[in-house]
Every structure is written in C-alpha cells, then in structure tokens.
Motif scaffolding. Sequence first.
Motif, PDB file in Angstrom:
ATOM      1  N   MET A   1       0.819  -1.168   0.000  1.00  0.00           N
ATOM      2  CA  MET A   1       0.000   0.000   0.000  1.00  0.00           C
ATOM      3  C   MET A   1       0.873   1.246   0.000  1.00  0.00           C
ATOM      4  SD  MET A   1      -3.073   1.180   2.530  1.00  0.00           S
ATOM      5  CE  MET A   1      -4.038  -0.242   2.135  1.00  0.00           C
ATOM      6  N   SER A   2       1.958   1.229   0.774  1.00  0.00           N
ATOM      7  CA  SER A   2       2.812   2.417   0.825  1.00  0.00           C
ATOM      8  C   SER A   2       3.453   2.696  -0.528  1.00  0.00           C
ATOM      9  CB  SER A   2       3.872   2.286   1.921  1.00  0.00           C
ATOM     10  OG  SER A   2       4.674   1.155   1.704  1.00  0.00           O
ATOM     11  N   GLY A   4       2.051   2.233  -3.415  1.00  0.00           N
ATOM     12  CA  GLY A   4       1.013   2.930  -4.173  1.00  0.00           C
ATOM     13  C   GLY A   4       0.838   4.364  -3.723  1.00  0.00           C
ATOM     14  N   ILE A   5       0.926   4.598  -2.422  1.00  0.00           N
ATOM     15  CA  ILE A   5       0.798   5.955  -1.884  1.00  0.00           C
ATOM     16  C   ILE A   5       1.944   6.826  -2.390  1.00  0.00           C
ATOM     17  CG2 ILE A   5       0.917   7.348   0.232  1.00  0.00           C
ATOM     18  CD1 ILE A   5      -0.561   4.982   1.635  1.00  0.00           C
ATOM     19  N   ILE A  16      -4.766   0.765  -6.100  1.00  0.00           N
ATOM     20  CA  ILE A  16      -4.445  -0.150  -5.007  1.00  0.00           C
ATOM     21  C   ILE A  16      -5.608  -1.119  -4.871  1.00  0.00           C
ATOM     22  CG2 ILE A  16      -4.013  -0.364  -2.532  1.00  0.00           C
ATOM     23  CD1 ILE A  16      -2.786   2.470  -2.672  1.00  0.00           C
ATOM     24  N   GLU A  18      -7.325  -4.190  -2.823  1.00  0.00           N
ATOM     25  CA  GLU A  18      -7.373  -4.788  -1.494  1.00  0.00           C
ATOM     26  C   GLU A  18      -8.217  -6.051  -1.544  1.00  0.00           C
ATOM     27  OE1 GLU A  18      -6.642  -5.595   2.116  1.00  0.00           O
ATOM     28  OE2 GLU A  18      -6.048  -3.533   1.719  1.00  0.00           O
ATOM     29  N   THR A  23     -10.056  -0.935   3.018  1.00  0.00           N
ATOM     30  CA  THR A  23      -8.603  -0.835   2.871  1.00  0.00           C
ATOM     31  C   THR A  23      -7.930  -0.849   4.228  1.00  0.00           C
ATOM     32  OG1 THR A  23      -8.723   1.564   2.899  1.00  0.00           O
ATOM     33  CG2 THR A  23      -8.785   0.493   0.745  1.00  0.00           C
ATOM     34  N   GLY A  25      -5.059  -3.284   5.000  1.00  0.00           N
ATOM     35  CA  GLY A  25      -4.111  -4.393   5.169  1.00  0.00           C
ATOM     36  C   GLY A  25      -3.973  -4.769   6.630  1.00  0.00           C
ATOM     37  N   THR A  59       2.128   8.731   4.896  1.00  0.00           N
ATOM     38  CA  THR A  59       1.173   7.731   4.412  1.00  0.00           C
ATOM     39  C   THR A  59      -0.121   7.733   5.222  1.00  0.00           C
ATOM     40  OG1 THR A  59       2.253   6.039   5.774  1.00  0.00           O
ATOM     41  CG2 THR A  59       2.962   6.207   3.466  1.00  0.00           C
TER      42      THR A  59
END
Length: 109
Positions: A1-2, A4-5, A16, A18, A23, A25, A59
């Motif tokens: 996820m990070s 993508g951020i 992203i 999930e 969302t 994780g 994030t």
Amino acid sequence: MSAGIYARLNGFDTEIIEMHSITGGQCTAWKKKGYRFDYCLHWLVGTRNGPFHEIWKETNVLNDQVQIIDHEIHTKVFTENGQEFIIYTSLDKWEKYLCNLCTRRYPTH
C-alpha cells in the motif's frame, strides 16, 4: 500500500487493490460475534520521532485522529508451571528485571 501511496505522491496513476472489503491491510481490525479480531500492528516503531515517524505521517498511518498508547510491557510469556518472563518497553527497566532475574536464579553467595 505504501508503494502505491508514494507512487501517487510522485505523480503516477495508481490503483491499489485490497482483498478485503475495506482498505488497510495489517492496519485493520474487525468484530464478529462479539469478538474483536485484531491483526493490527501492536508495536509501531517511530511513533514519536525519527525517519519512520515521517513515513507514517506521509502515508497517513499517523494523523491527528490516531491515539498512540505507550505500554509499559511489550510481551509477557508464561511457562506451563505459571512462571512469567517479561519484556519491558523501557530498556533500562528490562535490564534491571533481567539482572534481578539472574540474581534470583544464580545467587552469588
């Protein structure tokens, strides 16, 4: 996820995906039939300061709505006969505990 951020923050088009219906994780928990299933992070390095703190702020893991709880004890383990072993979050306190434990187990007299 990070990833993508950070890609998004640097101008990339991102998507992203999930596996869960929400969302987050490993930063999520849920309740079912009166029980709380909490696979969340229980020990997040960098909540006060340092390089990890900046990542968490960027994030949005840490923001003004996140409450940080500093526990005195990180881990407590019990043996089959009920003896306990403690890992304190304060290194000084843990050192004193370990020295006391060794002194009780191996007296110097």
